[in-house]
Write an enzyme that holds these catalytic residues in place. Structure first.
Site, PDB file in Angstrom:
ATOM      1  N   LYS A 166       0.829  -1.197   0.000  1.00  0.00           N
ATOM      2  CA  LYS A 166       0.000   0.000   0.000  1.00  0.00           C
ATOM      3  C   LYS A 166       0.873   1.261   0.000  1.00  0.00           C
ATOM      4  O   LYS A 166       0.586   2.231  -0.699  1.00  0.00           O
ATOM      5  CB  LYS A 166      -0.942  -0.014   1.216  1.00  0.00           C
ATOM      6  CG  LYS A 166      -2.057  -1.049   1.084  1.00  0.00           C
ATOM      7  CD  LYS A 166      -2.778  -1.308   2.392  1.00  0.00           C
ATOM      8  CE  LYS A 166      -3.820  -2.421   2.217  1.00  0.00           C
ATOM      9  NZ  LYS A 166      -4.451  -2.821   3.479  1.00  0.00           N
ATOM     10  N   GLN A 207      -4.271  -1.484   9.916  1.00  0.00           N
ATOM     11  CA  GLN A 207      -4.149  -2.820   9.324  1.00  0.00           C
ATOM     12  C   GLN A 207      -4.637  -3.889  10.305  1.00  0.00           C
ATOM     13  O   GLN A 207      -4.199  -3.937  11.445  1.00  0.00           O
ATOM     14  CB  GLN A 207      -2.691  -3.093   8.928  1.00  0.00           C
ATOM     15  CG  GLN A 207      -2.482  -4.397   8.199  1.00  0.00           C
ATOM     16  CD  GLN A 207      -3.184  -4.438   6.849  1.00  0.00           C
ATOM     17  OE1 GLN A 207      -3.118  -3.503   6.067  1.00  0.00           O
ATOM     18  NE2 GLN A 207      -3.864  -5.536   6.579  1.00  0.00           N
ATOM     19  N   ASP A 249     -10.969   3.139   4.810  1.00  0.00           N
ATOM     20  CA  ASP A 249     -11.388   1.752   4.624  1.00  0.00           C
ATOM     21  C   ASP A 249     -12.905   1.607   4.547  1.00  0.00           C
ATOM     22  O   ASP A 249     -13.420   0.567   4.126  1.00  0.00           O
ATOM     23  CB  ASP A 249     -10.857   0.880   5.771  1.00  0.00           C
ATOM     24  CG  ASP A 249      -9.497   0.265   5.445  1.00  0.00           C
ATOM     25  OD1 ASP A 249      -9.244  -0.017   4.255  1.00  0.00           O
ATOM     26  OD2 ASP A 249      -8.703   0.051   6.370  1.00  0.00           O
TER      27      ASP A 249
END
Length: 286
Positions: free
Chosen positions: A54, A98, A121
């Site tokens: 990412k 994460q 997200d």
């Protein structure tokens, strides 16, 4: 006739190039550079690789990354303090925590602490609620990528029978909502669904996110269907396969996404896209 391949890697690259151009334009016009706070707790190898990929994608697109690597012993209070700090940082437009987190930390508490305006997200209850009503601020990255992949085939979603196998908050439920908003007739299947193969065979659009290697076999697929495989399963020999039995299903489907090289690259591209959208809103040019 073999199915045509939905190349998520190539599609993601095209999207990332477009994002890179838009980032450069945004910086030139407003001085605002999109920023993503990436928070990794612990040493999980898969998580470390995801965050690294990412970060690499962000760097290539000109997105600023505020990286935070915390030890596995981090307390929930310490992580909440960091979330509060990046929530208030004007250089940060998107926040990525994460998963999974170490067992001493409640993931729900952490994800709920991320301000909805920076929830790149799309996991915050406020953003899920806005998605339900069809007016999302952020769309969860994997389902957003799934829709882009279906659209890339040229097959219209409107009026089609769509079946989503899996009802997780991260993939299954939001994917079903996105298909519904595009006027598909949607069925969500799960472990208690009766005669799952028969339900899957009705699908013009089949999205599989159940977490079981090669679970969907050719006899479960309607001839000519669009099949999106969200699963990533590591086998004993170290290779990765999806939730769909790719070889036989590709002889029956009209379109199919591979694993790897399908949904994975698209998820990262959508994270960049969400961060850019957030920065544009901040700059008043959304």
């Amino acid at each position: 006739m073999a199915a045509r391949l939905i190349d998520g890697k190539a599609l993601a690259q095209t999207i990332r190039e477009r994002i890179g151009k838009e980032v450069a334009e945004l910086v030139a016009k407003t001085g605002v550079r999109p920023g993503l706070a990436a928070i990794l707790v612990g040493d999980d190898p898969a998580s470390k690789l995801y965050v690294k990929n990412k970060q690499k994608a962000c760097d290539a697109a000109g997105i600023y990354v505020d990286e935070h690597k915390l030890p596995a012993t981090t307390t929930q209070a310490e992580l909440l303090a960091l979330i509060d700090k990046v929530n208030r940082d004007p250089k940060v437009h998107g926040i990525l925590v994460q998963l999974p987190l170490p067992k001493q930390i409640d993931s729900k508490v952490i994800l709920d602490a991320v301000t909805p305006a920076k929830d790149a997200d799309g996991f915050h209850p406020c953003n899920i609620g806005r998605l339900v009503e069809g007016n999302p601020t952020f769309v969860p990255c994997t389902p957003k990528g799934v829709i882009k992949m279906i659209e890339s085939t040229g097959v219209s979603i409107e009026g089609k029978r769509a079946v989503v196998v899996g009802r997780s908050n991260i993939v299954g439920k939001p994917a079903a909502l996105l298909l519904l908003h595009r006027h598909a007739t949607v069925t969500v299947c799960h472990s208690k669904t009766k005669d799952l193969p028969a339900v899957c065979r009705e699908a013009d659009l089949l999205v599989v996110a159940i977490g079981k290697a090669r679970f969907v076999t050719a006899d479960m697929v309607k001839p000519g269907a669009v099949v999106i495989d969200v699963g990533v399963n590591r086998l004993d020999d170290g290779t990765f396969v999806g939730d769909v039995d790719f070889g036989p299903v590709s002889e029956r489907a009209g379109w199919i996404s591979p694993v790897p090289g399908g949904v994975g690259p698209m998820t990262i591209a959508m994270l960049l896209d969400n961060t850019l959208e957030s920065a544009k809103r901040t700059a008043g040019v959304a």
